[in-house]
Design a protein around this motif. Structure first.
Motif, PDB file in Angstrom:
ATOM      1  N   VAL A   1      15.430  -9.191 -12.687  1.00 20.57           N
ATOM      2  CA  VAL A   1      14.977  -8.820 -11.412  1.00 20.57           C
ATOM      3  C   VAL A   1      13.745  -9.207 -10.978  1.00 20.57           C
ATOM      4  CG1 VAL A   1      14.772  -6.375 -10.156  1.00 20.57           C
ATOM      5  CG2 VAL A   1      16.510  -6.641 -11.960  1.00 20.57           C
ATOM      6  N   LEU A   2      13.788  -9.649  -9.688  1.00 15.85           N
ATOM      7  CA  LEU A   2      12.260  -9.715  -8.799  1.00 15.85           C
ATOM      8  C   LEU A   2      12.241  -8.470  -7.801  1.00 15.85           C
ATOM      9  CD1 LEU A   2      12.877 -13.782  -7.884  1.00 15.85           C
ATOM     10  CD2 LEU A   2      10.963 -12.760  -9.075  1.00 15.85           C
ATOM     11  N   SER A   3      11.151  -7.746  -7.884  1.00 14.01           N
ATOM     12  CA  SER A   3      10.449  -7.553  -9.120  1.00 14.01           C
ATOM     13  C   SER A   3      10.609  -6.070  -9.569  1.00 14.01           C
ATOM     14  CB  SER A   3       8.915  -7.685  -8.513  1.00 14.01           C
ATOM     15  OG  SER A   3       8.706  -8.950  -8.133  1.00 14.01           O
ATOM     16  N   GLY A   4      10.484  -5.934 -10.851  1.00 11.47           N
ATOM     17  CA  GLY A   4      10.440  -4.450 -11.352  1.00 11.47           C
ATOM     18  C   GLY A   4       9.483  -3.810 -11.115  1.00 11.47           C
ATOM     19  N   ASN A   5       8.200  -4.264 -10.594  1.00  9.94           N
ATOM     20  CA  ASN A   5       6.853  -3.583 -10.496  1.00  9.94           C
ATOM     21  C   ASN A   5       6.462  -3.737  -9.075  1.00  9.94           C
ATOM     22  OD1 ASN A   5       5.098  -1.868 -11.736  1.00  9.94           O
ATOM     23  ND2 ASN A   5       3.849  -3.656 -12.370  1.00  9.94           N
ATOM     24  N   THR A   6       6.106  -4.819  -8.824  1.00  6.21           N
ATOM     25  CA  THR A   6       5.570  -4.975  -7.425  1.00  6.21           C
ATOM     26  C   THR A   6       6.184  -5.951  -6.501  1.00  6.21           C
ATOM     27  OG1 THR A   6       3.924  -6.496  -8.086  1.00  6.21           O
ATOM     28  CG2 THR A   6       2.932  -4.409  -8.101  1.00  6.21           C
ATOM     29  N   ASP A   7       6.327  -5.720  -5.044  1.00  2.83           N
ATOM     30  CA  ASP A   7       7.100  -6.393  -4.315  1.00  2.83           C
ATOM     31  C   ASP A   7       7.061  -8.073  -4.265  1.00  2.83           C
ATOM     32  OD1 ASP A   7       8.874  -7.202  -2.074  1.00  2.83           O
ATOM     33  OD2 ASP A   7       8.723  -5.263  -1.313  1.00  2.83           O
ATOM     34  N   CYS A   8       7.930  -8.602  -4.709  1.00  2.00           N
ATOM     35  CA  CYS A   8       8.123 -10.057  -4.688  1.00  2.00           C
ATOM     36  C   CYS A   8       7.949 -10.681  -3.341  1.00  2.00           C
ATOM     37  CB  CYS A   8       9.283 -10.486  -5.511  1.00  2.00           C
ATOM     38  SG  CYS A   8      10.910 -10.299  -4.990  1.00  2.00           S
ATOM     39  N   TYR A   9       7.969  -9.937  -2.364  1.00  2.00           N
ATOM     40  CA  TYR A   9       8.020 -10.395  -0.976  1.00  2.00           C
ATOM     41  C   TYR A   9       7.039  -9.769  -0.103  1.00  2.00           C
ATOM     42  CZ  TYR A   9      12.200 -13.323  -1.273  1.00  2.00           C
ATOM     43  OH  TYR A   9      12.966 -14.353  -1.590  1.00  2.00           O
ATOM     44  N   GLN A  10       5.786  -9.196  -0.851  1.00  2.00           N
ATOM     45  CA  GLN A  10       4.694  -8.758  -0.157  1.00  2.00           C
ATOM     46  C   GLN A  10       3.960 -10.085   0.632  1.00  2.00           C
ATOM     47  OE1 GLN A  10       1.038  -7.874  -2.654  1.00  2.00           O
ATOM     48  NE2 GLN A  10       2.704  -8.235  -4.346  1.00  2.00           N
ATOM     49  N   PRO A  11       3.026  -9.680   1.506  1.00  2.00           N
ATOM     50  CA  PRO A  11       2.315 -10.720   2.278  1.00  2.00           C
ATOM     51  C   PRO A  11       2.050 -11.796   1.622  1.00  2.00           C
ATOM     52  CG  PRO A  11       1.895  -8.327   3.142  1.00  2.00           C
ATOM     53  CD  PRO A  11       2.521  -8.138   1.711  1.00  2.00           C
ATOM     54  N   ALA A  12       1.387 -11.787   0.345  1.00  2.00           N
ATOM     55  CA  ALA A  12       0.804 -12.903  -0.337  1.00  2.00           C
ATOM     56  C   ALA A  12       2.024 -14.145  -0.507  1.00  2.00           C
ATOM     57  CB  ALA A  12       0.315 -12.452  -1.519  1.00  2.00           C
ATOM     58  N   GLU A  13       3.444 -13.643  -0.437  1.00  2.00           N
ATOM     59  CA  GLU A  13       4.348 -14.505  -0.773  1.00  2.00           C
ATOM     60  C   GLU A  13       4.452 -15.449   0.438  1.00  2.00           C
ATOM     61  OE1 GLU A  13       7.785 -16.767  -1.880  1.00  2.00           O
ATOM     62  OE2 GLU A  13       6.190 -15.509  -3.041  1.00  2.00           O
ATOM     63  N   LYS A  14       4.097 -15.166   1.651  1.00  2.00           N
ATOM     64  CA  LYS A  14       4.151 -16.111   2.719  1.00  2.00           C
ATOM     65  C   LYS A  14       3.179 -17.291   2.692  1.00  2.00           C
ATOM     66  CE  LYS A  14       4.419 -14.103   6.808  1.00  2.00           C
ATOM     67  NZ  LYS A  14       4.135 -13.496   8.209  1.00  2.00           N
TER      68      LYS A  14
ATOM     69  N   GLY B   1       0.937  -1.338   0.053  1.00  2.00           N
ATOM     70  CA  GLY B   1       0.155  -0.031  -0.048  1.00  2.00           C
ATOM     71  C   GLY B   1       0.846   1.304   0.207  1.00  2.00           C
ATOM     72  N   CYS B   2       1.972   1.351  -0.419  1.00  2.00           N
ATOM     73  CA  CYS B   2       2.675   2.637  -0.529  1.00  2.00           C
ATOM     74  C   CYS B   2       2.152   3.520  -1.416  1.00  2.00           C
ATOM     75  CB  CYS B   2       4.171   2.142  -1.011  1.00  2.00           C
ATOM     76  SG  CYS B   2       5.138   0.869  -0.065  1.00  2.00           S
ATOM     77  N   ILE B   3       1.855   4.708  -0.589  1.00  2.00           N
ATOM     78  CA  ILE B   3       1.032   5.585  -1.551  1.00  2.00           C
ATOM     79  C   ILE B   3       1.637   6.159  -2.602  1.00  2.00           C
ATOM     80  CG2 ILE B   3       1.811   7.688   0.016  1.00  2.00           C
ATOM     81  CD1 ILE B   3      -1.603   6.837  -1.277  1.00  2.00           C
ATOM     82  N   TYR B   4       2.814   6.209  -2.936  1.00  2.00           N
ATOM     83  CA  TYR B   4       3.594   6.749  -3.812  1.00  2.00           C
ATOM     84  C   TYR B   4       4.095   5.898  -5.196  1.00  2.00           C
ATOM     85  CZ  TYR B   4       6.950   4.465  -1.290  1.00  2.00           C
ATOM     86  OH  TYR B   4       7.934   3.355  -0.439  1.00  2.00           O
ATOM     87  N   CYS B   5       3.566   4.640  -4.792  1.00  2.00           N
ATOM     88  CA  CYS B   5       4.132   3.549  -5.727  1.00  2.00           C
ATOM     89  C   CYS B   5       3.764   3.838  -7.267  1.00  2.00           C
ATOM     90  CB  CYS B   5       3.634   1.957  -5.244  1.00  2.00           C
ATOM     91  SG  CYS B   5       4.308   0.747  -6.192  1.00  2.00           S
ATOM     92  N   TYR B   6       4.798   3.861  -8.143  1.00  2.00           N
ATOM     93  CA  TYR B   6       4.622   3.916  -9.415  1.00  2.00           C
ATOM     94  C   TYR B   6       3.735   3.018 -10.089  1.00  2.00           C
ATOM     95  CZ  TYR B   6       8.655   1.066  -9.901  1.00  2.00           C
ATOM     96  OH  TYR B   6       9.617  -0.187  -9.971  1.00  2.00           O
ATOM     97  N   ALA B   7       3.933   1.714  -9.578  1.00  2.00           N
ATOM     98  CA  ALA B   7       3.330   0.458 -10.191  1.00  2.00           C
ATOM     99  C   ALA B   7       1.851   0.551 -10.108  1.00  2.00           C
ATOM    100  CB  ALA B   7       3.560  -0.820  -9.456  1.00  2.00           C
TER     101      ALA B   7
END
Length: 357
Positions: A131-144, A81-87
């Motif tokens: 590169v993991l990931s160029g857009n959204t975080d590859c270790y976001q909560p769903a990765e767990k 939820g980063c407010i500035y995220c370009y993705a």
């Protein structure tokens, strides 16, 4: 706006229409007032996970100022939820909005490891860092839950292929065993994002990310295990974290980072209205000042798409940021360098095992 009116645990504070759709969904003020009086929830805040099945997973990065040639994203949308995220803008390509939809509707690519393996085995593929990931975080909560990133790292190791990682989640340490083995062959580098040293700022700017303490510990643990770390002090937002550049650089250097990168915030597409809505609700006393300073860095607009300038900014405020960055590198990173990853082993391991003859 009072904090009790904010959507807790989310960066964006509203849904925004998808520019590609003819019809838009609008939440009316009278409906919100009805929900308030009745004690009902106006919109469900629970995150939804949707499996998708793309035909390919590796993306060629054509932008000349991004600093990577290939990327892959196990997930679209990001619960951080980063407010500035370009993705955020890319979520519109999937039929969703860049605001709350981006944080609450996560698209999951379960076939990513299989697609990656097929690509790395291809006779035409020549090893270059992915590169993991160029857009959204590859270790976001769903990765767990899904462990797609871990399975992809297993593929990279099997084929001795270089991989970069960008994350702001301490969950990366779960895969320390794989990272250590990759690092033995100089096949991995980790970029850890540290945007502020203030937990108060972190909570509103990046609501579902790891704490600052956890991120610095992550850099420390990775570095002690000979895994090269570059810190991403990005984005620098005038009036919010621009005064922290020296302190941030010192903190990541003391924890073992070999280098750091930065960008000056830019608010393209729908992100401009999402960010403005957010800052007027969370930091109303600073909103005008921050917005004006961001505009000053981009020729008077929040929306800057000029290659080579869009992430660096221009003008007096941007120049001050660049001067602080130069000072920080001289003070804390003299003699340090992030290594170039090893692309020489992959051809020998293309069939998944070392070729002896």
């Amino acid at each position: 706006m009072k904090s009790e009116h904010l959507i807790k645990g989310r960066g964006a504070q509203k849904k925004v229409p998808n520019r590609f759709l003819e019809n838009i969904y609008e939440t009316r003020d009278d409906f919100l007032e009805f929900c308030r009086i009745e004690g009902e929830e106006a919109q469900k805040s629970k995150t939804q996970f949707i499996p998708i099945f793309p035909k390919s997973i590796i993306n060629k990065v054509t932008s000349p100022d991004v600093g990577m040639e290939y990327s892959m994203n196990p997930y679209q949308g990001c619960e951080h939820g980063c407010i500035y995220c370009y993705a955020r803008n890319t979520h519109e390509f999937w039929g969703y909005g860049a605001g709350l939809d981006f944080e609450r509707t996560i698209l999951v690519k379960k076939d990513a490891p299989k697609l990656l393996e097929a690509k790395l085995k291809s006779k035409s593929w020549k090893a270059q860092t992915i590169v993991l990931s160029g857009n959204t975080d590859c270790y976001q909560p769903a990765e767990k839950t899904y462990e797609i990133t871990r399975k992809c790292l297993e593929v990279f190791l099997k084929y001795r292929h270089p991989v970069g990682i960008i994350t702001k989640n301490a969950l990366v340490l779960r895969d320390l065993d794989l990272l250590k083995e990759l690092a033995q062959h100089l096949l991995v580098g980790v970029n850890v994002s540290v945007t502020t040293l203030s937990e108060d700022t972190r909570r509103i700017l990046e609501p579902r990310t790891a704490t600052i303490k956890k991120r610095l510990e992550t850099i420390n643990i990775l570095s002690k295990n000979q895994i090269p770390v570059n810190a991403m002090l990005a984005p620098i937002i005038p009036g919010i974290n621009s005064h922290e550049i020296l302190a941030l650089a010192k903190a990541v250097a003391e924890n073992g980072a070999l280098s750091f990168g930065f960008t000056v915030v830019r608010l393209n597409g729908a992100i401009g209205q999402i960010f403005e809505d957010w800052i007027r609700k969370t930091l109303p006393d600073r909103a005008d000042k921050v917005l004006h300073q961001i505009q000053e860095c981009h020729g008077g607009t929040l929306n800057d798409s000029r290659f080579g300038i869009r992430s660096r900014g221009e003008g007096k405020i941007a120049a001050q940021i660049h001067d602080l960055v130069k000072l920080a590198k001289r003070a804390y990173f003299k003699g340090k360098a992030f290594p170039k990853l090893n692309a020489s082993m992959h051809e020998t391991f293309k069939d998944g095992q070392l070729k002896l003859f």
